[in-house]
Design an enzyme around this catalytic site. Structure first.
Site, PDB file in Angstrom:
ATOM      1  CD  GLU A 230      -3.075   1.002   2.428  1.00 57.78           C
ATOM      2  OE1 GLU A 230      -3.137   1.500   2.840  1.00 57.78           O
ATOM      3  OE2 GLU A 230      -3.273  -0.008   2.654  1.00 57.78           O
ATOM      4  CB  SER A 326       3.745 -20.669   5.667  1.00 57.83           C
ATOM      5  OG  SER A 326       3.813 -20.024   6.699  1.00 57.83           O
ATOM      6  CG  ASP A 404      -5.607  -4.289   2.773  1.00 54.86           C
ATOM      7  OD1 ASP A 404      -5.078  -4.148   4.053  1.00 54.86           O
ATOM      8  OD2 ASP A 404      -6.191  -3.615   2.071  1.00 54.86           O
ATOM      9  CG  ASP A 407      -7.495   0.093   4.650  1.00 54.38           C
ATOM     10  OD1 ASP A 407      -6.569  -0.660   3.530  1.00 54.38           O
ATOM     11  OD2 ASP A 407      -8.641   0.184   4.271  1.00 54.38           O
TER      12      ASP A 407
END
Length: 895
Positions: A230, A326, A404, A407
């Site tokens: 982002e 992973s 996500d 923010d």
């Protein structure tokens, strides 16, 4: 478990790159990963110089904290007698009659083995690192940021939120830790306190249940989703000034061409009318645009850069950076030798000494409602229970989903207010006092908006919020706040114990509904023959904002002034993706997309691109098609697979380049017969890695800010694969060469030639003497005493000997390295490997990167490192008879 690049990795394995030659790429000037270590050197090492050469130092000071692991000891608070056996690797298996006694004993044993590690972690997660290490600028910066987040305040709220049973387990664990600490001097507990105590008062305080919960915040922070991507989008836009060019550097998952975790056909019908249906979100009306093409300018860029600097000041405790991820997969019993499902898991995290995992077995002598635990696996020292492992009926593994969950909001701030719509509303402000050992305390004011804490003004890294706008002071100035799901109190602690006792898919589903952060993929297998997948996590719902010049899905920083960009709530737990017994007979999770775009709830667009998962799927499919059933050794072999997808993508183009000079072409000739494996003894692998490093530098360093120079991860492979089809792509041109426009073939030639010359300087003129392992070396470091400036004898004591490694970034054996630093040193890797056969549970295997002990003088400090580096594992005994057979020591704890 996948994260992103970090700057101050206090439990990772930063290394000292080889000095670059004149032909070598100059390493990117990134923030030092060992800055805290170097600063802490001043705490005590001068004093130590006077004693390190003495026999007394080795015989008394170093060995003094080693615990008693056999015989009989009294543990205050126990209700009944507890037995602790240890095997040849020193792994404790604990047997108790009550659940509380089980966790008291776990707390006692983990304090025996690794209390300094626990204490170090709690100081970091509470924003109190400077209390431990003194007046160290890096520690004070870390404390400022963690205090701004308020991790411990959230953990305190969670203690009241979790179930009564979980609260009792946390308290019992703390009682066990404190029973070990009682009556012991700091030097009796850990060697590190002897060092730190030469300049500061270091009497460890009692353990508190909140200390355990705060650790979950650190785990969630290091394993959060796409915050680097982002910020990188915004930073890239600041230099490229073109959304299309930025998007070229962040291709959608579909361009990777690899499969998702689940096929939509595998999703069951859910209570909401189909788990495959997207979550309904409102279409918001907007009055402004997210940070990017509209909310931008030098002061916004400064605020975003300051926010990044603050976030990178937080020490890495679990793992961030290229290669952090992973692998996990399950295969149904119809394809295994035992006729029951098998499961494999190897989380790719930061690597340090001691390693992050503490192996343990937790067994109620009689399993029932009052004492339901019969579980073994990998725990975190400092938190009760098992994080990854199996019980008698179910095995589970975790990989980072990468959803996500953060923010960034660009806020307009004026004095102690910030703008919301057309109004100015008060900031929430609280005072935090950071105590510094041996120095004056530091006070900070933490400011928060409705979105979360303001992070752009935590550190003094430049003018951010003080400069007036071009239109005058009435409009205020810019700041950046952070919205993060983990700052809302949750019940992840409840989920850990629910997984420990889960028996079937429904139990896993119920546990997942409690597993708020970090958002993980759970794969599981049951002894009665089922395999499954469950996505947990608290996932924010974002509104679709019409007219936005960039997506409003959280992939770019958002405009904090406009409520249209606020989170709309959480994805309901019943709508999170899940599957049971898919037709393929296996499930693979390796941080790739969970479902195709547009299917299921929106999780993120910034996935791992699936090269590891696709390789695992290919190997599984190949063996299934051959008709040969899987055994434990087959799964171990897959975990150590070192075939590189980079070779498949790049070799055709590299071999097409015409090199006329025999000297320059010698490296290229190695690639002609190369099998694409990144083996430690491979000369072609070494040369290929150098070509890749130099290719990224020649292609992108002239276009991008220093902080987002390519690390060489899978995203850059997808970008380059697309660019190879376009010889005149703008990024091929080196803008630093005036009046010259470079093409693809010129850059490829430059990378091949410079890599050949670099290898001559870094290893030898004769290519036959090159080897990947000589470059790709793992040097594990202690979080405090392992860095530069510490006397050699101390470093040798706390840092295990370096090991040469196979594997590479985005390889199944994912030993990650950062191409942006100029070094090939291993930075992340499989922090443990586990294979569970539910048809023959005692035939399961496990290994961790170092050992069970955190004491440098212990024989179990790094006794698993050699086997781990070579891809070998150890028997993972579980049943009482098998544990007794492997026991080498037995300790009885009495009330």
């Amino acid at each position: 478990m996948r994260g992103r690049r970090g700057s101050l990795a206090c439990v990772s394995a930063p290394t000292t790159p080889a000095e670059p030659s004149e032909q070598s790429p100059t390493p990117a000037p990134r923030r030092s990963r060992s800055r805290l270590r170097r600063a802490v050197v001043g705490i005590a090492v001068i004093v130590l110089l006077a004693i390190v050469a003495t026999v007394t130092f080795t015989a008394v000071v170093i060995r003094r904290p080693l615990p008693e692991t056999s015989g009989s000891l009294q543990l205050d608070g126990l209700e009944r007698e507890v037995t602790v056996t240890r095997d040849e690797q020193g792994v404790p298996r604990i047997y108790a009659d009550t659940a509380e006694d089980l966790f008291r004993a776990q707390g006692y044993v983990q304090a025996q083995d690794r209390f300094f590690e626990m204490d170090y972690r709690r100081h970091v997660t509470s924003g109190r690192l400077a209390e431990l290490v003194g007046d160290v600028p890096a520690a004070i910066e870390a404390d400022k940021v963690v205090r701004t987040f308020g991790w411990r305040q959230v953990a305190q709220q969670e203690l009241d939120l979790v179930s009564d049973e979980t609260r009792s387990y946390l308290r019992a664990y703390a009682e066990g830790v404190n029973a070990y600490l009682q009556g012991r001097d700091a030097g009796d507990i850990a060697f590190e306190y002897t060092v730190l105590g030469t300049t500061a008062q270091v009497e460890p305080e009692p353990w508190d249940p909140v200390d355990s919960l705060a650790w979950l915040k650190a785990m969630a922070w290091d394993l959060r989703g796409n915050y680097d991507d982002e910020l990188d989008r915004a930073l890239a836009y600041s230099t490229l000034d073109d959304v299309a060019l930025v998007n070229e550097l962040f291709p959608p998952y579909e361009q990777g061409g690899n499969a998702t975790v689940l096929d939509p056909a595998d999703l069951p019908e859910s209570e909401s009318g189909g788990a495959g249906a997207p979550v309904d979100v409102a279409t918001a009306q907007t009055t402004s645009s997210p940070a990017g093409p509209s909310v931008r300018g030098a002061r916004v860029d400064d605020a975003l850069a300051s926010a990044r600097a603050a976030l990178e000041a937080v020490p890495v405790l679990v793992g961030r950076g290229e290669g952090t991820g992973s692998n996990a997969w399950v295969v149904s019993g119809e394809h295994t030798s035992s006729g029951a499902p098998m499961l494999a898991n190897d989380p790719h995290l930061a690597l340090g000494a001691p390693g992050i995992w503490a192996q343990v077995g937790l067994h109620c002598t009689t399993v029932g409602a009052d004492c339901p635990f019969d579980v073994a696996g990998f725990s975190f020292a400092g938190f009760p229970g098992v994080m990854i492992g199996h019980n008698g009926q179910l095995a589970w593994g975790l990989t980072n989903m990468g959803a996500d969950v953060t923010d960034f909001f660009v806020e307009r701030v004026r004095g102690e207010t910030y703008q919301r719509g057309e109004e100015w509303v008060p900031l929430e402000v609280r005072r935090e006092t950071i105590r510094v050992a041996g120095s004056a305390a530091v006070d900070i004011d933490v400011r928060s908006t409705v979105h979360g804490p303001v992070i752009s003004d935590v550190l003094e890294v430049g003018a951010v919020t003080g400069a007036p706008s071009a239109a005058g002071t009435a409009l205020g100035s810019y700041a950046v706040s952070l919205a993060w799901t983990a700052l809302t109190p949750g019940r992840t602690a409840d989920a850990v114990f629910a997984l420990n006792t889960a028996q079937d898919a429904e139990d896993v589903r119920e546990a997942a509904a409690l597993f708020d952060v970090p958002a993980q993929n759970i794969v599981f297998a049951t002894a009665d023959g089922h395999i499954g997948y469950q996505a947990p996590g608290r996932i924010p719902v974002r509104a679709e904002v019409p007219g936005s010049p960039v997506p409003s899905d959280g992939s770019w920083p958002r405009d904090g002034r406009d409520p249209a960009y606020d989170w709309q709530g959480w994805v309901p737990a019943e709508q999170m993706p899940r599957a049971l017994d898919p037709e393929s007979g296996f499930i693979v999770t390796a941080n790739q997309a969970v479902l195709p775009a547009g299917t299921g709830p929106f999780l993120t667009n910034d996935w791992d691109y699936g090269f590891r998962s696709e390789r695992i799927r290919a190997l599984l499919t190949q063996q299934i098609d051959s008709g040969r059933p899987f055994g434990v050794e087959d799964f171990n072999n897959i975990q150590n697979d070192d075939w590189s997808p980079y070779a498949q993508v790049l070799l055709p183009a590299l071999l097409d380049v015409q090199l006329d000079d025999d000297y320059d072409a010698a490296g290229q000739e190695l690639l002609r017969g190369w099998d694409g494996r990144m083996a430690a003894d491979s000369a072609p692998a070494a040369y290929f890695a150098a070509v890749w490093r130099n290719l990224l530098q020649a292609t992108f360093w002239d276009d991008l800010p220093q902080d987002m120079r390519p690390d060489g991860g899978d995203r850059w492979l997808v970008v380059l694969r697309t660019m190879l089809e376009n010889p005149d792509d703008r990024f091929w041109d080196d803008r630093s060469t005036l009046n010259v426009v470079e093409s693809r073939d010129e850059i490829l030639t430059q990378a091949l030639v410079s890599a050949r010359r670099d290898m001559t300087v870094e290893m030898a003129k004769d290519p036959s003497r090159w080897s990947w392992g000589k470059l790709h070396t793992l040097r594990l470091e202690h979080p405090i005493l392992g860095g530069e400036g510490v006397p050699g004898l101390v470093r040798e004591l706390v840092n295990p000997s370096p090991v040469e490694m196979s594997g590479s970034s985005s390889v199944v054996n994912a030993t990650g390295w950062d191409a942006g630093t100029g070094s090939f040193a291993v930075r992340t890797g499989p922090s443990m490997r586990m294979v569970v056969d539910l048809g023959d549970i005692d035939d399961s295997t496990w290994v961790t990167v170092t050992g069970t002990s955190g004491h440098p003088a212990s024989k179990h400090y790094a006794d698993q490192l050699g086997a781990w580096a070579e891809g070998r594992t150890f028997p993972f005994a579980f049943t009482r008879d098998a544990v007794q057979e492997t026991a080498r020591e037995e300790l009885t704890l009495t009330p």
